[in-house]
Design an enzyme around this catalytic site. Sequence first.
Site, PDB file in Angstrom:
ATOM      1  CG  ASP A 206     127.978 128.483  19.192  1.00 51.20           C
ATOM      2  OD1 ASP A 206     127.595 127.695  20.056  1.00 51.20           O
ATOM      3  OD2 ASP A 206     128.362 129.645  19.432  1.00 51.20           O
ATOM      4  CG  ASP A 362     124.357 127.552  24.341  1.00 48.90           C
ATOM      5  OD1 ASP A 362     125.148 127.997  25.186  1.00 48.90           O
ATOM      6  OD2 ASP A 362     124.570 127.571  23.122  1.00 48.90           O
TER       7      ASP A 362
END
Lengths: 441, 250
Positions: A206, A362
């Site tokens: 990420d 997330d």
Amino acid sequence: MADAAAAAAVPGDAPGGTTVLDSLGEDITRIVYPVSACMLLVVLLVSLLSSPSSPSPLSASIAAATGGVSGGGDDDIPTALITALTFVVAVTAATFLLALLFYLRCTPCLRAYLGFSALAVLLVLGGQVALLLLSRLRFPLDAVSFALLLPNAAGALALAALAPASVPIALHQAALVAVAVLTAFWFTLLPEWTTWALLVAMAIYDLAAVLLPGGPLRVLLELAIQRNEEIPALVYEARPVDPRHGRNWRLWREGRQPGVGEDLQTNSGNSSSSQVHEAATLAGDVSNSRPRVTLVAALSSSDSTVAQVGEVSALQEHRVAVAEMSVPLIQPRPQRSGEEVVEDEDGIGLSSSGAIKLGLGDFIFYSVLVGRAAMYDYMTVYACYLAIIAGLGITLLLLAFFRKALPALPVSIALGVVFYVLTRTLLEEFVVQCSTKLLMF
Amino acid sequence: MTLAAGLGYALIALGPAFSLFAGVVARKPFLVLTVLSSTLFWLISLIVLSGIWRGFLPIKSGAWWAYAILILTSVALQEGTRLVFWRLYKKMEEMLDAFADRISKPRLSLTDKMLISLAGGLGHGVAHAVFFCLSLLTPAFGRATFYIETCSKMPFFLASALIALGFLVIHTFSMIIAFNAYDERKKSDQVFVPVIHLAAAVMTLVNLAPGGCLIGTPLLLVMAALTLQHCWRVACQRLTEHRHQQHNSN
């Protein structure tokens, strides 16, 4: 308490009545509550269904597919690292594919992909979790009813997750949280070292994908910003659920769409409206301006792997008088489709309604961390929960500071892992020693 | 002893915290964030403490003086954390006031400041109850119960829930007293808070003796009531002073 009795009247307050404390921080709590709810559901599921007597067929097939590991799987570090690496490579490839499709303006493909993945998660994973729950709780439900209920429920929730304009907000948000919970629960079924390696690898990915110049997410974002379009994705948006204004607000939003003449092929997460109309409201609205940072999460799933692109989108309300911030929003762009809109400009009672958007990926990885902590003990769950919320807060602060796309995973996952290790090695001994002797301080 | 008992113990420890949360804190989102951050602070201080003491564990069961030192260090560290929290709160207050001035809204009122200190104390209390009581409560949801040797008249879970309740009240309300005392520079209250904390913690040493929990737990609850009463007095005093000041200035 005579002196106390003399002062029994309600104490005086500031003459204005409401102070700045009333609504400050509301946008943050509106994203903290659903993240907490998702984590709570995953912890509940894990504690109800943990240590199944046989590994589920899906995880066995994963283990078989990723390296020929037999049966319950050797849970050692090299295998874990290889699995994590494979996963990250798959996710990178999928994101580049997504970027390519977006570049070729192939929006129907993307939406179909999204729909398929949401439906697959709800149907397959949801069905599996439902079966496990039924057998664990010994709930009497026959096969025919189950076969009727499951596809209907899955279809309804998938529709609610993908088309926010046609369902009440609460249902849309609940459907997104359901998808996240199911995916996260499935991830926790992986062996322990693999899960941790996966979490760390995804956090690093990420970080790299969003911040490095060649990263797939950055490419995707720049494309989206360049064209001022919305990436079709599954994104959780913390819109206020205001029962007074809900219905009217929805109609008011949709009433604008025909006026602009855009094609209504909108994407999930936003209803679009004319920038010109927005500007008119903005000019009259003194208090809100929104620097916009958009990140989008696309949840895509193939047969047995779930690849995802995780980002954080945050709209922070700054309560500054209309300033340069609002100028970009005043430029009329009537011919674009799927325009990104600044949400919640009403100002009627939705005062601090900054809509922070958090990608579903997330949600999933936070819940995976907490779920895996739940498999050890509840003390680690509380510690990791606090660490993740702290990480989320830090990420939002950094977002307000840097004003550009930031990944939401690294800080939270890093803090979560650190707190898990610290709790497991240091804290637990200490607390158990003290509290089993009923010594507290 | 099944779900009902487990839930019962959890609610004994955390029921007042839940009602405080739902009634006072949940109304203002900033207070929710304050609770979360003060919980995090307390957890960090606990981790630091356990890091310091890890080398000395497990303590031999006869050595009660080792526990006394442990408690002394713990209370000292937590009071230090309270001071750090106070400094951070002052900075936050300045920022909030500047923010309020910028958007031309009234500054933080006295009630707001007390609410923030209440939320901070609640965070500490909830963290304490969660880590010392709730995390060990999982067996209580099963089919049996558990007694420890030194406390054979009360189930372990009940004793720990009651003690956690006492400390929750102490932490929550002593934070209000402490912030008020730091604000007004009242030495007597500034000393009162650590003394009460230390006294309550040392009182739990009584639980090491056989049958001690029957004495220790009620005494602890008495101390909690004492803290509550003192806080009530301090708060009322401060608020009436404030109202008098406002009336005089108008």
